[in-house]
Design an enzyme around this catalytic site. Structure first.
Site: not given
Ligand SMILES: Nc1ncnc2c1ncn2[C@@H]1O[C@H](COP(=O)(O)OP(=O)(O)OP(=O)(O)O)[C@@H](O)[C@H]1O
Ligand SMILES: [Mg+2]
Length: 348
Positions: A226, A228-229, A231, A257-258
């Site tokens: 993953s 973040g923004a 994708g 991410g969850d």
């Molecule tokens: N600003 C955003 N706009 C659109 N989608 C987002 C955004 N931020 C996160 N996402 C979506 O959420 C998914 C997971 O985000 P991220 O990669 O930050 O997960 P993470 O760091 O594992 O989060 P956490 O561990 O806190 O649950 C991304 O792959 C994307 O699909």
């Molecule tokens: Mg995570």
């Protein structure tokens, strides 16, 4: 049915403060208490979308009881294993400009005997009963509690896989590396976790895919990275797919991410292989819709069907691998200060 295991759950206290000054007495504005833990979040997201799930967790002390009560009030099917160590509580301080300061306790220690009881509870929860059928997946998430071996997720994963269950692991650092080496079917690192695992920064989608392939060469079946923004990317035996949903102005990315992982499993639970390919692309699209919806919701609220929009999710079976990533903060703004949607796959 999907069983989640959270070995180090928490009672999450979120406190609003006007400003944060070291050494001062700070008056709290609003305060709330939520059940916390990555596996718990996956179960909450599945439940919110009508998919059967059971959340297995060790719990101890007053906060542990309160955690179980809160989850029960939300309708989560909790399998709580009583343990001697107290369940931790994590504190989040939120300032008016959105700055978030987190204080996470390490969590109560788990003894080997307690770990055994938790593992037995997972196998029992996964075995079916009460009309929910046998579990398809066991999802093991989050940090390890103190006192357990660093390869505990690897050991547990092997045990669950030997019982015929599919295993997904979402964790970081040495615990992630051990799970990869143990041949875990699905791992879900975020960009930082993946970069740490391979020991180099990941500046482009090509870098992310190479790193994911490296994890596969070390043993992981499929890597759902993953970003973040930007994708997410799915790298599996059948190939690579990337995609994103339009970036949202995030209210809170905690738990995004969850939600992403829950959406991926929800889509694949119907029998998809979980690997990249047609089924993988569809599951990735669902995952992205859930992840973006979670990012747009406050706190660690998990999206319900009405929050999830699938119309603007884009999937790129042949992504432009060389493009640098474009974080929302780096993306150029138009004259009104708005950030236009990115012009191309995962970058601009
Ligand atoms: N600003 C955003 N706009 C659109 N989608 C987002 C955004 N931020 C996160 N996402 C979506 O959420 C998914 C997971 O985000 P991220 O990669 O930050 O997960 P993470 O760091 O594992 O989060 P956490 O561990 O806190 O649950 C991304 O792959 C994307 O699909
Ligand atoms: Mg995570």
């Amino acid at each position: 049915m999907i069983v989640t295991l959270t070995l180090n759950p928490s009672l999450d206290r979120t406190i609003e403060v006007d400003s944060l000054t070291r050494g001062a007495v700070i008056r709290a504005g609003g305060a709330r208490v939520d059940p916390g833990g990555k596996g718990v979040n996956v179960s909450r997201a599945l439940l919110a979308n009508g998919i059967a799930s059971r959340a297995v967790l060790p719990c101890g002390g007053d906060d542990g009881q309160r955690l179980v009560r809160l989850l029960g009030q939300e309708g989560v099917a909790v399998v709580a294993v009583r343990c001697a160590g107290a369940t931790r509580s994590n504190v989040t301080l939120v300032e008016p400009d959105g700055t978030v300061t987190k204080i996470n306790e390490p969590g109560g220690p788990l003894t080997a005997a307690e770990v055994d009881r938790v593992a037995a509870a997972v196998l029992q929860a996964a075995g079916g009963g009460a009309g929910s059928g046998r579990a398809d997946w066991v999802v093991v998430c989050g940090s390890l509690p103190p006192g357990v071996p660093v390869d505990l997720y690897a050991t547990l994963g092997r045990r669950f896989a030997a019982a015929g269950l599919r295993v997904a692991v979402d964790t970081s650092g040495p615990a992630l590396l051990a799970a990869v080496a143990a041949g875990t079917e699905l791992v879900k690192p975020n960009r930082e976790e993946l970069a740490e695992a391979v020991g180099r920064p990941l500046g482009s989608l090509r870098d992310v895919i190479d790193a994911a392939q490296e994890l596969r060469s070390w043993g992981a079946g499929t890597v759902l990275a993953s970003l973040g923004a930007d994708g997410a990317v799915l790298v599996g035996p059948a190939g690579v797919v990337a995609g994103e949903s339009p970036p949202v102005e995030p209210r809170s990315t905690v738990g995004a991410g969850d939600a992403l992982l829950a959406g991926y499993l929800a889509a694949g639970a119907a029998g998809g292989s979980g690997a990249a390919g047609v089924a993988g692309a569809a599951a990735l699209a669902e995952a992205l819709a859930w992840g973006a919806a979670a990012a747009a919701l406050p706190g660690s609220r998990m999206p319900r069907p009405a929050d999830i929009s699938r119309t603007h999710v884009r999937i790129h079976p042949g992504p432009d691998l060389g493009r640098p990533h474009c974080h929302p903060a780096d993306r150029p703004t138009d004259p009104d200060g708005r950030r236009p949607a990115r012009p191309g796959p995962l970058g601009g």
